[in-house]
Design a protein around this motif. Structure first.
Motif, PDB file in Angstrom:
ATOM      1  N   ALA A   8       0.832  -1.210   0.000  1.00 18.88           N
ATOM      2  CA  ALA A   8       0.000   0.000   0.000  1.00 18.88           C
ATOM      3  C   ALA A   8       0.861   1.252   0.000  1.00 18.88           C
ATOM      4  O   ALA A   8       1.654   1.466   0.917  1.00 18.88           O
ATOM      5  CB  ALA A   8      -0.929  -0.006   1.208  1.00 18.88           C
ATOM      6  N   HIS A   9       0.698   2.083  -1.038  1.00 25.57           N
ATOM      7  CA  HIS A   9       1.424   3.350  -1.128  1.00 25.57           C
ATOM      8  C   HIS A   9       0.514   4.551  -0.900  1.00 25.57           C
ATOM      9  O   HIS A   9       0.995   5.685  -0.814  1.00 25.57           O
ATOM     10  CB  HIS A   9       2.100   3.468  -2.492  1.00 25.57           C
ATOM     11  N   VAL A  10      -0.797   4.317  -0.835  1.00 31.64           N
ATOM     12  CA  VAL A  10      -1.763   5.343  -0.469  1.00 31.64           C
ATOM     13  C   VAL A  10      -2.688   4.721   0.582  1.00 31.64           C
ATOM     14  O   VAL A  10      -2.689   3.519   0.790  1.00 31.64           O
ATOM     15  CB  VAL A  10      -2.575   5.838  -1.690  1.00 31.64           C
ATOM     16  N   GLY A  11      -3.479   5.558   1.230  1.00 30.42           N
ATOM     17  CA  GLY A  11      -4.383   5.043   2.241  1.00 30.42           C
ATOM     18  C   GLY A  11      -3.699   4.622   3.525  1.00 30.42           C
ATOM     19  O   GLY A  11      -4.268   3.895   4.349  1.00 30.42           O
ATOM     20  N   TYR A  12      -2.471   5.092   3.748  1.00 29.60           N
ATOM     21  CA  TYR A  12      -1.716   4.762   4.949  1.00 29.60           C
ATOM     22  C   TYR A  12      -1.997   5.780   6.047  1.00 29.60           C
ATOM     23  O   TYR A  12      -2.685   6.785   5.836  1.00 29.60           O
ATOM     24  CB  TYR A  12      -0.222   4.730   4.629  1.00 29.60           C
TER      25      TYR A  12
END
Length: 329
Positions: free
Chosen positions: A25-29
């Protein structure tokens, strides 16, 4: 930096300290989850490449989209204290990407440091399988330790590139090479543990007029509010007038306009700006273009024109209203 002197690493949160539920995951972190001491643990050879003792401190822990004046003030005060110490050779600041360029410029304006102050960041959270934070932190420490970093003012290091505080800006929302330096380009490159500089120190970073000490900064609650308006097709005269009226009523002291093209503004916004100036608001003109700066006609000299991006012009105007010399020309 002089050999053997301590490099202090200040943490402020951001994606570099973020975690996600999966390594892919690179977004939504969730940003700003790890402390700066944990970030150092991810780079086991950091002290070796620094060739200097390291000291870590947590100044703040936030998502940089929420950066505020209180954090800026705390960061400036702590940096000033550290830079005055004879045993400190330089400072690294871990920061979120969204407002890094604004923090870098603010620190340059209020510190004008002779010792290296280097901001770094990450586009991917620390939990990512291909996290860029550890490499960026390593490069930032290498840059800070470099003997030729002194005298260049506040710098930003990411994706192997070194930018000045005046030039750095975020230009992409996702890629790891999300920053550039506009027309001027990078000041240097970090390659295999060394910095290759684009040129020698020319003194430009330290050539600004003498500034007040950081201690002269008022409490953040008293900082003058400066807002940004964007000129665009279809500007509504009544809406712009209402916006300016609301800003004046809210106690705003200054406006920066991100104009189209060469700093031009819609006629409806022009009329609102005239009202703003008649009400005592300071106005600056910038351009919403990613590169370049406003170029005035040979016989023109509009003192409202800023050579900076709108967000940096906002910072400069805010400080100017507090008694700092003008820095946006």
């Amino acid at each position: 930096m002089e050999s053997g002197k301590t490099i202090v690493i200040l943490g402020t949160g951001g994606t570099i300290a973020g975690v996600a539920d999966s390594a892919g995951a690179h977004v939504g972190y969730r940003p700003a989850q790890l402390g700066v001491a944990q970030l150092l643990q991810a780079v086991p050879d950091l002290e070796r490449v620094a060739k200097a003792p390291l000291q870590a401190e947590q100044v703040a822990q936030l998502d940089s989209k929420d950066m505020d004046h209180t954090t800026w003030h705390a960061l400036a005060v702590r940096c000033s204290q550290l830079l005055e110490r004879a045993d400190v050779g330089g400072i690294v600041i871990t920061h979120g990407t969204d407002t890094l360029e604004e923090t870098a410029w603010f620190l340059q304006c209020v510190l004008q440091p002779a010792k290296p102050v280097v901001l770094t960041c990450a586009m991917r959270p620390a939990s990512a399988i291909s996290a860029d934070g550890p490499g960026n932190l390593r490069d930032a420490v290498i840059c800070t330790a470099d003997v030729h970093a002194a005298g260049r003012g506040v710098l930003a290091v990411m994706a192997g590139l070194v930018f000045s505080a005046r030039q750095v800006r975020k230009v992409h929302p996702y890629r790891v090479d999300a920053f550039d330096g506009g027309d001027r380009g990078p000041q240097g490159w970090v390659e295999e543990g060394r910095v290759r500089w684009a040129g020698a120190v020319d003194g430009a970073a330290l050539s600004a007029p003498k500034i007040p000490p950081v201690g002269a900064l008022r409490p953040p609650a008293e900082w003058p509010q400066v807002e940004i308006l964007v000129s665009h097709a279809g500007c509504s005269g009544p809406v712009m007038q209402a916006v300016v009226q609301a800003l004046c009523s809210a106690g705003v002291r200054g406006l920066v306009v991100a104009g189209t093209g060469n700093g031009t503004t819609h006629q409806a916004l022009d009329a609102a700006l005239e009202v703003a100036q008649s009400r005592g608001l300071a106005v600056r003109r910038s351009t919403r273009c990613e590169r370049g700066r406003i170029v005035q006609a040979e016989d023109a000299d509009d003192s409202r024109v800023s050579a900076l991006s709108a967000v940096k012009a906002r910072t400069s105007l805010m400080l100017e209203l507090m008694g700092w010399p003008r820095t946006d020309r």
